[in-house]
Design a protein around this motif. Structure first.
Motif, PDB file in Angstrom:
ATOM      1  N   GLN A 137       0.858  -1.190   0.000  1.00  0.00           N
ATOM      2  CA  GLN A 137       0.000   0.000   0.000  1.00  0.00           C
ATOM      3  C   GLN A 137       0.897   1.243   0.000  1.00  0.00           C
ATOM      4  O   GLN A 137       1.906   1.283   0.686  1.00  0.00           O
ATOM      5  N   ILE A 138       0.469   2.233  -0.771  1.00  0.00           N
ATOM      6  CA  ILE A 138       1.243   3.486  -0.894  1.00  0.00           C
ATOM      7  C   ILE A 138       0.525   4.588  -0.108  1.00  0.00           C
ATOM      8  O   ILE A 138      -0.699   4.740  -0.210  1.00  0.00           O
ATOM      9  N   ARG A 139       1.308   5.337   0.657  1.00  0.00           N
ATOM     10  CA  ARG A 139       0.759   6.442   1.441  1.00  0.00           C
ATOM     11  C   ARG A 139       1.591   7.701   1.252  1.00  0.00           C
ATOM     12  O   ARG A 139       2.757   7.647   0.882  1.00  0.00           O
ATOM     13  N   ASP A 140       0.943   8.834   1.554  1.00  0.00           N
ATOM     14  CA  ASP A 140       1.575  10.151   1.489  1.00  0.00           C
ATOM     15  C   ASP A 140       1.484  10.722   2.906  1.00  0.00           C
ATOM     16  O   ASP A 140       0.411  11.103   3.366  1.00  0.00           O
ATOM     17  N   PHE A 141       2.614  10.735   3.613  1.00  0.00           N
ATOM     18  CA  PHE A 141       2.639  11.145   5.020  1.00  0.00           C
ATOM     19  C   PHE A 141       3.007  12.620   5.144  1.00  0.00           C
ATOM     20  O   PHE A 141       4.034  13.060   4.626  1.00  0.00           O
ATOM     21  N   VAL A 142       2.155  13.368   5.857  1.00  0.00           N
ATOM     22  CA  VAL A 142       2.376  14.808   5.995  1.00  0.00           C
ATOM     23  C   VAL A 142       2.406  15.177   7.480  1.00  0.00           C
ATOM     24  O   VAL A 142       1.591  14.699   8.269  1.00  0.00           O
ATOM     25  N   TYR A 143       3.357  16.030   7.846  1.00  0.00           N
ATOM     26  CA  TYR A 143       3.609  16.373   9.253  1.00  0.00           C
ATOM     27  C   TYR A 143       2.528  17.305   9.805  1.00  0.00           C
ATOM     28  O   TYR A 143       2.110  18.258   9.147  1.00  0.00           O
ATOM     29  N   VAL A 144       2.095  17.020  11.030  1.00  0.00           N
ATOM     30  CA  VAL A 144       0.978  17.744  11.638  1.00  0.00           C
ATOM     31  C   VAL A 144       1.259  19.251  11.782  1.00  0.00           C
ATOM     32  O   VAL A 144       0.340  20.070  11.646  1.00  0.00           O
ATOM     33  N   GLY A 145       2.499  19.628  12.030  1.00  0.00           N
ATOM     34  CA  GLY A 145       2.840  21.051  12.124  1.00  0.00           C
ATOM     35  C   GLY A 145       2.636  21.764  10.793  1.00  0.00           C
ATOM     36  O   GLY A 145       2.169  22.913  10.754  1.00  0.00           O
ATOM     37  N   ASP A 146       2.942  21.072   9.698  1.00  0.00           N
ATOM     38  CA  ASP A 146       2.709  21.631   8.360  1.00  0.00           C
ATOM     39  C   ASP A 146       1.205  21.752   8.085  1.00  0.00           C
ATOM     40  O   ASP A 146       0.749  22.709   7.454  1.00  0.00           O
ATOM     41  N   VAL A 147       0.448  20.774   8.570  1.00  0.00           N
ATOM     42  CA  VAL A 147      -1.011  20.781   8.395  1.00  0.00           C
ATOM     43  C   VAL A 147      -1.626  21.962   9.157  1.00  0.00           C
ATOM     44  O   VAL A 147      -2.517  22.648   8.651  1.00  0.00           O
ATOM     45  N   ALA A 148      -1.140  22.206  10.371  1.00  0.00           N
ATOM     46  CA  ALA A 148      -1.643  23.338  11.169  1.00  0.00           C
ATOM     47  C   ALA A 148      -1.405  24.655  10.427  1.00  0.00           C
ATOM     48  O   ALA A 148      -2.292  25.518  10.355  1.00  0.00           O
ATOM     49  N   LYS A 149      -0.211  24.802   9.844  1.00  0.00           N
ATOM     50  CA  LYS A 149       0.095  26.023   9.086  1.00  0.00           C
ATOM     51  C   LYS A 149      -0.842  26.166   7.880  1.00  0.00           C
ATOM     52  O   LYS A 149      -1.308  27.265   7.574  1.00  0.00           O
ATOM     53  N   ALA A 150      -1.125  25.060   7.205  1.00  0.00           N
ATOM     54  CA  ALA A 150      -2.023  25.083   6.037  1.00  0.00           C
ATOM     55  C   ALA A 150      -3.400  25.594   6.433  1.00  0.00           C
ATOM     56  O   ALA A 150      -4.054  26.339   5.684  1.00  0.00           O
ATOM     57  N   ASN A 151      -3.857  25.216   7.623  1.00  0.00           N
ATOM     58  CA  ASN A 151      -5.172  25.651   8.093  1.00  0.00           C
ATOM     59  C   ASN A 151      -5.248  27.163   8.243  1.00  0.00           C
ATOM     60  O   ASN A 151      -6.203  27.798   7.778  1.00  0.00           O
ATOM     61  N   LEU A 152      -4.250  27.755   8.894  1.00  0.00           N
ATOM     62  CA  LEU A 152      -4.282  29.208   9.106  1.00  0.00           C
ATOM     63  C   LEU A 152      -4.118  29.956   7.780  1.00  0.00           C
ATOM     64  O   LEU A 152      -4.800  30.956   7.535  1.00  0.00           O
ATOM     65  N   ILE A 153      -3.249  29.445   6.919  1.00  0.00           N
ATOM     66  CA  ILE A 153      -3.072  30.073   5.593  1.00  0.00           C
ATOM     67  C   ILE A 153      -4.405  30.061   4.831  1.00  0.00           C
ATOM     68  O   ILE A 153      -4.799  31.056   4.217  1.00  0.00           O
ATOM     69  N   LYS A 208      -0.497  26.613  -5.556  1.00  0.00           N
ATOM     70  CA  LYS A 208      -1.030  27.689  -6.392  1.00  0.00           C
ATOM     71  C   LYS A 208      -2.029  28.568  -5.631  1.00  0.00           C
ATOM     72  O   LYS A 208      -1.937  29.799  -5.656  1.00  0.00           O
ATOM     73  N   LEU A 209      -2.992  27.941  -4.945  1.00  0.00           N
ATOM     74  CA  LEU A 209      -4.054  28.695  -4.273  1.00  0.00           C
ATOM     75  C   LEU A 209      -3.600  29.305  -2.954  1.00  0.00           C
ATOM     76  O   LEU A 209      -3.970  30.424  -2.613  1.00  0.00           O
ATOM     77  N   LEU A 210      -2.820  28.518  -2.179  1.00  0.00           N
ATOM     78  CA  LEU A 210      -2.491  28.918  -0.809  1.00  0.00           C
ATOM     79  C   LEU A 210      -1.009  29.250  -0.607  1.00  0.00           C
ATOM     80  O   LEU A 210      -0.616  29.684   0.468  1.00  0.00           O
ATOM     81  N   ASN A 211      -0.220  28.988  -1.634  1.00  0.00           N
ATOM     82  CA  ASN A 211       1.240  29.135  -1.501  1.00  0.00           C
ATOM     83  C   ASN A 211       1.762  28.335  -0.302  1.00  0.00           C
ATOM     84  O   ASN A 211       2.612  28.792   0.464  1.00  0.00           O
ATOM     85  N   TRP A 212       1.208  27.135  -0.149  1.00  0.00           N
ATOM     86  CA  TRP A 212       1.589  26.246   0.960  1.00  0.00           C
ATOM     87  C   TRP A 212       2.303  25.014   0.415  1.00  0.00           C
ATOM     88  O   TRP A 212       1.926  24.473  -0.616  1.00  0.00           O
ATOM     89  N   LYS A 213       3.321  24.595   1.155  1.00  0.00           N
ATOM     90  CA  LYS A 213       4.055  23.383   0.797  1.00  0.00           C
ATOM     91  C   LYS A 213       4.547  22.753   2.097  1.00  0.00           C
ATOM     92  O   LYS A 213       5.017  23.461   2.997  1.00  0.00           O
TER      93      LYS A 213
END
Length: 304
Positions: free
Chosen positions: A204-220, A280-285
């Motif tokens: 199975q293939i997964r894309d793991f993203v760090y919770v601190g990055d996710v928190a930043k995406a929310n505020l952005i 493109k939309l949020l300038n988030w990475k």
């Protein structure tokens, strides 16, 4: 700004609350502490208003959110396997609870950024997955998240500013078994000097993203001028579960090999985000690298 985080004592919600405080916002957390912990908010307990409350209690909710500038809606039941046996409960919390937030957003005019999920896609024909891929969830949990997207579409047409962030596999501190994280389970086994157990063949293939990055995406997303979108929140990097287990074992230095158990019902085969829209939309990475975080975390675990 005066923000509310539902499910704010949970894994992702507590990191959003922390990030908001760090950016000098006022934060109220709404949580019923069903599968969450007050200690998740221990960094800023004295700066956060914490309300023990259920999102299904419409009148209480109404009194709290009426002065909000925005709501981060993270409260949800999230266990895929449990969703097969508790379908009504999952629908009540994940769908009715979300509609309560959206109704109040329409009444009071605040923006909503909420936790959607990559589970809305199911098994897609094309990988990496773009936001316009067909949505065919494989399990009742995924179905509730898809119903939420239909609600988001409906309320957006009624003038509610709303962004659904489709989280891929989020990992990081405070993750618990309630979030069903494969990383949590592997790390727990390593901490007990046991071998990781892989469900199925591990391909199975997964894309793991760090919770601190996710928190930043929310505020952005909240601060952006975007009024309606569904956006993938991942890294775009694919990793098999076998490779994940091997990275963790290697970091531990233990002379063990992973063990394979039976596959899980409703388990998606391949999940990897196309993250170009977030850029493109949020300038988030996403910035945090999984292997770096794992090496550091496993070394800490092995010291104990």
């Amino acid at each position: 700004m005066n923000f509310i985080v539902t499910g704010g004592a949970g894994f992702i919600g507590s990191h959003i609350a922390d990030h908001l405080i760090e950016q000098n916002h006022s934060v109220t957390v709404i949580d019923n502490f069903h599968a969450t912990k007050l200690e998740n908010l221990s960094r800023f307990t004295n700066k956060i208003e914490i309300l023990d409350m259920d999102i299904l209690d419409y009148e209480k909710l109404r009194n709290v959110v009426k002065n909000a500038d925005g709501v981060f809606h993270e409260a949800a039941l999230t266990l895929v396997q449990e969703s097969f046996t508790k379908q009504k409960e999952y629908h009540d919390v994940n769908v009715t609870g979300t509609e309560n937030i959206l109704k109040l957003a329409k009444e009071f005019g605040f923006k909503v950024v909420y936790a959607s999920s990559s589970s809305v896609y199911g098994n897609t024909k094309k990988v990496p997955i773009k936001e316009d891929a067909e949505r065919k969830p494989l399990n009742p949990y995924g179905n509730t998240k898809l119903e939420d997207e239909y609600l988001a579409e409906k309320y957006s047409k009624l003038g509610v500013p709303i962004i659904g962030l489709r989280y891929f596999n989020v990992y990081g501190p405070r993750q618990n078994i309630a979030y069903a994280g494969v990383i949590t389970k592997f790390l727990e086994n390593i901490a007990n000097r046991k071998t990781p157990i892989i469900n199925g063949d591990g391909l199975q293939i997964r894309d793991f993203v760090y919770v601190g990055d996710v928190a930043k995406a929310n505020l952005i997303a909240m601060e952006s001028k975007v009024n309606f979108a569904f956006v993938n929140i991942g890294t775009g990097i694919a990793l098999s579960i076998n490779d994940l287990a091997n990275i963790i074992i290697k970091a531990s230095g233990l002379a063990i090999k992973p063990v394979h158990g039976p596959p899980l019902e409703g388990d998606v085969r391949t999940s990897q985000a196309d993250v170009s829209l977030a850029k493109k939309l949020l300038n988030w990475k996403a910035e945090t690298k999984l292997e770096d975080w794992l090496n550091e975390t496993v070394q800490q675990i092995m010291k104990n």
